[in-house]
Every structure is written in structure tokens, then in C-alpha cells.
Design an enzyme around this catalytic site. Structure first.
Site, PDB file in Angstrom:
ATOM      1  N   LYS A   2       1.988  -3.838   6.532  1.00  0.00           N
ATOM      2  CA  LYS A   2       2.452  -3.761   5.139  1.00  0.00           C
ATOM      3  C   LYS A   2       3.957  -3.514   5.106  1.00  0.00           C
ATOM      4  O   LYS A   2       4.698  -4.142   4.361  1.00  0.00           O
ATOM      5  CB  LYS A   2       1.721  -2.639   4.377  1.00  0.00           C
ATOM      6  CG  LYS A   2       0.234  -2.857   4.236  1.00  0.00           C
ATOM      7  CD  LYS A   2      -0.068  -4.088   3.390  1.00  0.00           C
ATOM      8  CE  LYS A   2      -1.544  -4.394   3.279  1.00  0.00           C
ATOM      9  NZ  LYS A   2      -1.831  -5.730   2.774  1.00  0.00           N
ATOM     10  N   TYR A   9      -2.132  -1.342  10.883  1.00  0.00           N
ATOM     11  CA  TYR A   9      -2.359  -1.862   9.540  1.00  0.00           C
ATOM     12  C   TYR A   9      -1.177  -1.487   8.632  1.00  0.00           C
ATOM     13  O   TYR A   9      -0.610  -2.330   7.932  1.00  0.00           O
ATOM     14  CB  TYR A   9      -3.660  -1.294   8.957  1.00  0.00           C
ATOM     15  CG  TYR A   9      -3.775  -1.485   7.462  1.00  0.00           C
ATOM     16  CD1 TYR A   9      -4.031  -2.740   6.922  1.00  0.00           C
ATOM     17  CD2 TYR A   9      -3.568  -0.413   6.574  1.00  0.00           C
ATOM     18  CE1 TYR A   9      -4.100  -2.924   5.543  1.00  0.00           C
ATOM     19  CE2 TYR A   9      -3.642  -0.592   5.202  1.00  0.00           C
ATOM     20  CZ  TYR A   9      -3.904  -1.846   4.691  1.00  0.00           C
ATOM     21  OH  TYR A   9      -3.961  -2.026   3.334  1.00  0.00           O
ATOM     22  N   SER A  51       0.833  -1.196   0.000  1.00  0.00           N
ATOM     23  CA  SER A  51       0.000   0.000   0.000  1.00  0.00           C
ATOM     24  C   SER A  51       0.870   1.249   0.000  1.00  0.00           C
ATOM     25  O   SER A  51       1.984   1.249   0.549  1.00  0.00           O
ATOM     26  CB  SER A  51      -0.857  -0.027   1.272  1.00  0.00           C
ATOM     27  OG  SER A  51      -1.400   1.238   1.517  1.00  0.00           O
TER      28      SER A  51
HETATM   29  P1  NAD Z   1     -10.976  -7.288   1.236  1.00  0.00           P
HETATM   30  O1  NAD Z   1     -11.183  -7.297   2.699  1.00  0.00           O
HETATM   31  O2  NAD Z   1     -12.153  -7.071   0.359  1.00  0.00           O
HETATM   32  O3  NAD Z   1     -10.247  -8.635   0.777  1.00  0.00           O
HETATM   33  C1  NAD Z   1      -9.370  -9.343   1.608  1.00  0.00           C
HETATM   34  C2  NAD Z   1      -9.872 -10.780   1.669  1.00  0.00           C
HETATM   35  O4  NAD Z   1      -8.976 -11.543   2.484  1.00  0.00           O
HETATM   36  C3  NAD Z   1     -11.260 -10.887   2.294  1.00  0.00           C
HETATM   37  O5  NAD Z   1     -12.094 -11.623   1.419  1.00  0.00           O
HETATM   38  C4  NAD Z   1     -11.037 -11.644   3.605  1.00  0.00           C
HETATM   39  O6  NAD Z   1     -12.122 -12.490   3.916  1.00  0.00           O
HETATM   40  C5  NAD Z   1      -9.760 -12.396   3.302  1.00  0.00           C
HETATM   41  N1  NAD Z   1      -8.920 -12.734   4.457  1.00  0.00           N
HETATM   42  C6  NAD Z   1      -8.487 -11.930   5.445  1.00  0.00           C
HETATM   43  N2  NAD Z   1      -7.694 -12.608   6.290  1.00  0.00           N
HETATM   44  C7  NAD Z   1      -7.621 -13.878   5.814  1.00  0.00           C
HETATM   45  C8  NAD Z   1      -6.944 -15.045   6.240  1.00  0.00           C
HETATM   46  N3  NAD Z   1      -6.188 -15.068   7.344  1.00  0.00           N
HETATM   47  N4  NAD Z   1      -7.091 -16.180   5.512  1.00  0.00           N
HETATM   48  C9  NAD Z   1      -7.875 -16.200   4.401  1.00  0.00           C
HETATM   49  N5  NAD Z   1      -8.525 -15.117   3.957  1.00  0.00           N
HETATM   50  C10 NAD Z   1      -8.383 -13.965   4.648  1.00  0.00           C
HETATM   51  O7  NAD Z   1      -9.840  -6.188   0.924  1.00  0.00           O
HETATM   52  P2  NAD Z   1      -9.323  -5.636  -0.472  1.00  0.00           P
HETATM   53  O8  NAD Z   1      -9.666  -4.206  -0.531  1.00  0.00           O
HETATM   54  O9  NAD Z   1      -9.690  -6.532  -1.564  1.00  0.00           O
HETATM   55  O10 NAD Z   1      -7.759  -5.710  -0.210  1.00  0.00           O
HETATM   56  C11 NAD Z   1      -6.974  -6.811  -0.626  1.00  0.00           C
HETATM   57  C12 NAD Z   1      -5.537  -6.578  -0.175  1.00  0.00           C
HETATM   58  O11 NAD Z   1      -5.077  -5.342  -0.708  1.00  0.00           O
HETATM   59  C13 NAD Z   1      -5.396  -6.483   1.347  1.00  0.00           C
HETATM   60  O12 NAD Z   1      -4.185  -7.096   1.722  1.00  0.00           O
HETATM   61  C14 NAD Z   1      -5.322  -4.994   1.568  1.00  0.00           C
HETATM   62  O13 NAD Z   1      -4.627  -4.678   2.740  1.00  0.00           O
HETATM   63  C15 NAD Z   1      -4.568  -4.530   0.337  1.00  0.00           C
HETATM   64  N6  NAD Z   1      -4.793  -3.111   0.036  1.00  0.00           N
HETATM   65  C16 NAD Z   1      -6.068  -2.648  -0.090  1.00  0.00           C
HETATM   66  C17 NAD Z   1      -6.281  -1.288  -0.334  1.00  0.00           C
HETATM   67  C18 NAD Z   1      -7.679  -0.748  -0.436  1.00  0.00           C
HETATM   68  O14 NAD Z   1      -7.856   0.460  -0.317  1.00  0.00           O
HETATM   69  N7  NAD Z   1      -8.694  -1.565  -0.691  1.00  0.00           N
HETATM   70  C19 NAD Z   1      -5.192  -0.412  -0.462  1.00  0.00           C
HETATM   71  C20 NAD Z   1      -3.909  -0.925  -0.360  1.00  0.00           C
HETATM   72  C21 NAD Z   1      -3.712  -2.286  -0.097  1.00  0.00           C
HETATM   73  N1  UFG Z   2     -12.873  11.039   3.537  1.00  0.00           N
HETATM   74  C1  UFG Z   2     -13.872  11.936   3.895  1.00  0.00           C
HETATM   75  N2  UFG Z   2     -15.012  11.426   4.429  1.00  0.00           N
HETATM   76  C2  UFG Z   2     -15.228  10.102   4.609  1.00  0.00           C
HETATM   77  C3  UFG Z   2     -14.208   9.191   4.233  1.00  0.00           C
HETATM   78  C4  UFG Z   2     -13.033   9.708   3.715  1.00  0.00           C
HETATM   79  O1  UFG Z   2     -13.706  13.125   3.740  1.00  0.00           O
HETATM   80  O2  UFG Z   2     -16.296   9.722   5.113  1.00  0.00           O
HETATM   81  C5  UFG Z   2     -11.630  11.568   2.956  1.00  0.00           C
HETATM   82  C6  UFG Z   2     -10.409  11.231   3.792  1.00  0.00           C
HETATM   83  O3  UFG Z   2     -10.205  12.181   4.776  1.00  0.00           O
HETATM   84  C7  UFG Z   2      -9.326  11.228   2.711  1.00  0.00           C
HETATM   85  C8  UFG Z   2     -10.048  10.762   1.448  1.00  0.00           C
HETATM   86  O4  UFG Z   2     -11.436  10.959   1.704  1.00  0.00           O
HETATM   87  O5  UFG Z   2      -8.896  12.533   2.513  1.00  0.00           O
HETATM   88  C9  UFG Z   2      -9.819   9.298   1.134  1.00  0.00           C
HETATM   89  O6  UFG Z   2     -10.082   8.521   2.299  1.00  0.00           O
HETATM   90  P1  UFG Z   2     -10.180   6.933   2.286  1.00  0.00           P
HETATM   91  O7  UFG Z   2     -10.485   6.495   3.668  1.00  0.00           O
HETATM   92  O8  UFG Z   2     -11.081   6.499   1.203  1.00  0.00           O
HETATM   93  O9  UFG Z   2      -8.735   6.504   1.832  1.00  0.00           O
HETATM   94  P2  UFG Z   2      -7.305   6.774   2.534  1.00  0.00           P
HETATM   95  O10 UFG Z   2      -6.497   7.535   1.534  1.00  0.00           O
HETATM   96  O11 UFG Z   2      -7.432   7.338   3.865  1.00  0.00           O
HETATM   97  O12 UFG Z   2      -6.786   5.295   2.755  1.00  0.00           O
HETATM   98  C10 UFG Z   2      -6.610   4.384   1.687  1.00  0.00           C
HETATM   99  C11 UFG Z   2      -6.842   2.957   2.165  1.00  0.00           C
HETATM  100  C12 UFG Z   2      -5.794   2.533   3.142  1.00  0.00           C
HETATM  101  C13 UFG Z   2      -4.432   2.796   2.612  1.00  0.00           C
HETATM  102  C14 UFG Z   2      -4.308   4.227   2.167  1.00  0.00           C
HETATM  103  C15 UFG Z   2      -2.994   4.513   1.527  1.00  0.00           C
HETATM  104  O13 UFG Z   2      -8.107   2.846   2.771  1.00  0.00           O
HETATM  105  O14 UFG Z   2      -5.917   1.152   3.342  1.00  0.00           O
HETATM  106  O15 UFG Z   2      -5.327   4.520   1.204  1.00  0.00           O
HETATM  107  O16 UFG Z   2      -2.826   3.686   0.422  1.00  0.00           O
HETATM  108  F1  UFG Z   2      -3.524   2.538   3.558  1.00  0.00           F
END
Ligand code: NAD
Ligand code: UFG
Length: 340
Positions: free
Chosen positions: A154, A150, A125
Site C-alpha cells: 500500500k 501487505y 489503508s
Molecule cells: P477482497 O479480497 O474481498 O477483494 C479483492 C478482490 O480482488 C478479490 O475479489 C480478488 O479475487 C481480486 N483480485 C486480487 N488480485 C487480483 C488480480 N491480480 N487481478 C484481478 N483480481 C484480483 O478484499 P476487500 O476487503 O474487498 O479489499 C479491497 C481492497 O481494499 C484491497 O486492495 C484491500 O487491500 C483494500 N483494503 C481492504 C481493507 C479491509 O479491511 N477489507 C482495509 C484497507 C484496504
Molecule cells: N482481534 C481479536 N481477535 C481476533 C481477530 C482480531 O482480538 O480473532 C482484534 C485485533 O487484535 C485488533 C482488532 O481485533 O485489535 C481488529 O483486528 P482486525 O484483524 O479485524 O483488523 P486490523 O485492525 O488488525 O487490520 C485491518 C485490516 C488490515 C489493515 C488494517 C489497518 O485487516 O488490512 O486494518 O487499516 F491494514
């Protein structure tokens, strides 16, 4: 046909990646413990791709249970999505985050060693980067001090994978640092389906637009940005999925043991711009108020996309309008999300 183990494959990014893999001729085995996703995703994947993917309801931390997957399938590479991802929750239950995210990664790596599987793509991330002064973040930008457990998982997993690859020259690791994945599949059958009240901007806006939530709070409008609200690099989840296919292909040919790529668009969009784009997509106003800053937010976060473009041949195709319209289609077709 090359077989990819997709951990967390019924989750948001994982499920979209399964589609891209399938479209690109890969066979897929999904492992997920359904802690943050639903079985219905498998039905939706079947509707979209015409294939029923092999699925194991297993916790990746359970090495013995996961071993069965490696025994029953000839796995060629792994994409490891499985993990917990809610920033705020990670502050409240840090041990769960450390044990689940790091435990599952170690378990997967042990089995890769046992079964001579060499290539792994990991979901990292942009949260590992430091302060906003460094934007756009390049892969060489200094890693920062994370503001929550979290983020640290990472950061730590990146280091664990570097050590793992160093100790065993047969292993090749690709760390993908995602910026802000949003949007949904064009069919409206798959999208982000958070449990409870969403923490992230797009799912929250979608629910206000759809009438399930009352009002969006914009967290701060006094940042040093053009309209005072934070800038983020939103990337369409379908583009992001494609990035994983590119990463797998890259691992097949690279000699490098560890490679790092940003997956973003290189463009910063403010909270108010995102809100306006969503209003355009849904065709009506979305109620919002300006509230105080959210603790831990940085003002500006966007990627340098040069390396992913040059080395992976990855360039995001979709812009903010497509992100919003696909979210809106998903929201209107599934106002209550997927059934358990
Ligand atoms: P998500 O929660 O939709 O998907 C993660 C999946 O992993 C879920 O289906 C959950 O049930 C499963 N899971 C969790 N722990 C597990 C375990 N121990 N064994 C088996 N399954 C398990 O999240 P996502 O948004 O699809 O994110 C996927 C990956 O990308 C995550 O590692 C997340 O940290 C990373 N990531 C997500 C974002 C974002 O904004 N969505 C940003 C950066 C990184
Ligand atoms: N925001 C609002 N109102 C809300 C939710 C979010 O104003 O109800 C704003 C936040 O303050 C931020 C922007 O919208 O300025 C985006 O917020 P998100 O929560 O959607 O995303 P972040 O950038 O905070 O975080 C995301 C992922 C994290 C990851 C991070 C950096 O959720 O997992 O990007 O990659 F770590």
C-alpha cells in the site's frame, strides 16, 4: 453515462461499491480473477440492482488480457480494488504480495495511459500510518514503517501513483485510506466471505455467533486503553462504498493531481465493545477468551474525518449497531458463505 472499471469488483468492498455506483447512475465493468471472490457475487448484485454487470475473469497483472477490457469498453475512470489483503499471509509469501499488488496496479496504469483514461481511485489503508501516538490520524500524519509486506505494498503503491501523476499532468489520483471496513448489505445478500478461518475480528465473531467456530480469542487486554483491548475505527462497508462515489465526483472537478482521504468514522471501538454490540445484535452470548497480544497490532487506530467531510462531503451514516446487525443478517442468511 460514465463508465467505471472496477478491478476486484466481485470482492467484499468492490461489490458494495458497484451497488453504490449503479445507484448513482454510473455504468460499471468488473474485472476480477476470483482469487478471493466467487461468481455468485454477480448473481447477488443482479438481485440487488436489477442489472447484470459486465464481468471479465482476468488477472490484472496480465496487461495483454486486460487490454481487451479497455478495447471493448469506453472506460472513463478506474477504481482499483484488486489485490491480496491478508496481513499474516503476506509475511509468508511476500513475493506473491509484491508481484500481485504492485504488478496489477502498474498494469492498470499502463493501460490508462494507452487509452487516455485519467482518473483513478485507489484502495489504500490506515496501515500506512505510524504509531498509535499520532491518533487521530490525519492525512498529513507521518507515514510509518510498515510491519508486513501487505502494508508495504500500500505504501509503495501510494508512491508509485504519486510518481505516475507527476510524470503525466493529465492523470488524477485519489488515495483512499480505509480504516476497518465491516458490515454487510442490508439485503443480507452480500457481505464479507473469507475463505478458510477468518483473520479479522468481525468475520470471526460472526462465525462464533453463528456456531461455525467455537470461541473468539481476544488478542490482549493489557493495552493502554479504557478496557485494555485495542481500539479500531470500524466503518460500515455501505458507507465506505458511498465514499468511492464521492471520490469519483471529486476527481472530476479537482485540479490536484494527487488527493488523499481517510475513510473512517473518527470513533474508536474496543474489541470488547464490538463483541458486546454483536451480542446485542444476535441476541445471545458469544463465547470468548482473553489471549496474548497479536504481533504487529497497534493499541489505537482511528481517523480524523475532517478532510473527507469538508472536501469530499463524506460522513459515515452508520454506527457499530448497524454494522453488527447487518453482519448478523448476512451470517444467518449465508452460514457457509457463497457457493463457488
Ligand atoms: P477482497 O479480497 O474481498 O477483494 C479483492 C478482490 O480482488 C478479490 O475479489 C480478488 O479475487 C481480486 N483480485 C486480487 N488480485 C487480483 C488480480 N491480480 N487481478 C484481478 N483480481 C484480483 O478484499 P476487500 O476487503 O474487498 O479489499 C479491497 C481492497 O481494499 C484491497 O486492495 C484491500 O487491500 C483494500 N483494503 C481492504 C481493507 C479491509 O479491511 N477489507 C482495509 C484497507 C484496504
Ligand atoms: N482481534 C481479536 N481477535 C481476533 C481477530 C482480531 O482480538 O480473532 C482484534 C485485533 O487484535 C485488533 C482488532 O481485533 O485489535 C481488529 O483486528 P482486525 O484483524 O479485524 O483488523 P486490523 O485492525 O488488525 O487490520 C485491518 C485490516 C488490515 C489493515 C488494517 C489497518 O485487516 O488490512 O486494518 O487499516 F491494514
Amino acid at each position: 453515462m460514465s463508465t467505471v472499471l472496477v478491478t476486484g469488483g466481485s470482492g467484499y468492498i468492490g461489490s458494495h461499491t458497484v451497488i453504490s455506483l449503479s445507484e448513482n447512475g454510473y455504468d460499471v465493468v468488473i474485472v476480477d480473477n476470483l482469487s478471493n471472490s466467487k461468481m455468485e457475487v454477480l448473481n447477488r448484485l443482479e438481485k440487488i440492482t436489477g442489472k447484470r454487470f459486465k464481468f471479465y475473469n482476468i488477472d490484472c497483472c496480465d496487461t495483454d488480457a486486460l487490454r481487451k477490457v479497455f478495447e471493448e469498453n469506453k472506460i472513463d475512470s478506474v477504481i482499483h480494488f484488486a489485490g491480496l489483503k491478508a496481513v499474516g499471509e503476506s509475511v509468508k509469501i511476500p513475493l506473491d504480495y509484491y508481484s500481485n499488488n504492485i504488478g496489477s496496479l502498474i498494469s492498470v496504469c499502463r493501460l490508462m495511459s494507452e487509452f487516455n483514461v485519467n482518473n483513478i481511485v485507489f484502495s489504500s489503508s490506515a496501515t500506512v500510518y505510524g504509531s498509535s501516538e499520532d491518533v487521530p490520524f490525519t492525512e498529513e500524519s507521518p507515514l510509518g514503517v510498515c510491519t508486513n509486506p501487505y502494508g508495504w505494498t500500500k505504501w509503495m503503491i501510494e508512491q508509485i501513483l504519486r510518481d505516475y501523476a507527476k510524470a503525466d499532468p493529465s492523470k488524477k489520483v485519489c488515495l483512499l485510506r480505509y480504516f476497518n471496513p465491516v458490515g454487510a448489505h442490508e439485503s443480507g445478500l452480500l457481505g464479507e466471505d473469507p475463505r478458510g478461518i477468518p483473520n479479522n475480528l468481525f468475520p470471526y465473531i460472526s462465525k462464533v455467533a453463528g456456531g461455525t467456530l467455537d470461541c473468539l480469542t481476544v488478542f490482549g487486554d493489557d493495552y493502554d486503553t479504557p478496557d485494555g483491548t485495542c481500539l479500531r475505527d470500524y466503518i460500515h462497508v455501505v458507507d465506505l462504498a458511498q465514499g468511492h462515489v464521492k471520490a469519483l465526483k471529486f476527481l472530476d472537478k479537482t485540479e490536484d493531481s494527487v488527493s488523499v482521504f481517510n475513510l473512517g468514522t473518527g470513533k474508536g471501538t474496543s474489541v470488547l465493545e464490538a463483541l458486546n454490540a454483536f451480542e446485542k445484535a444476535c441476541g445471545h452470548e458469544i463465547k470468548h477468551v482473553i489471549g496474548p497480544r497479536r504481533s504487529g497490532d497497534i493499541a489505537v487506530c482511528y481517523a480524523s474525518t475532517a478532510k473527507a467531510e469538508e472536501v469530499l462531503g463524506f460522513k459515515a451514516q452508520y454506527g457499530i449497531d448497524e454494522m453488527c446487525s447487518s453482519c448478523w443478517k448476512w451470517q444467518t442468511m449465508n452460514p457457509e458463505g457463497l457457493k463457488d
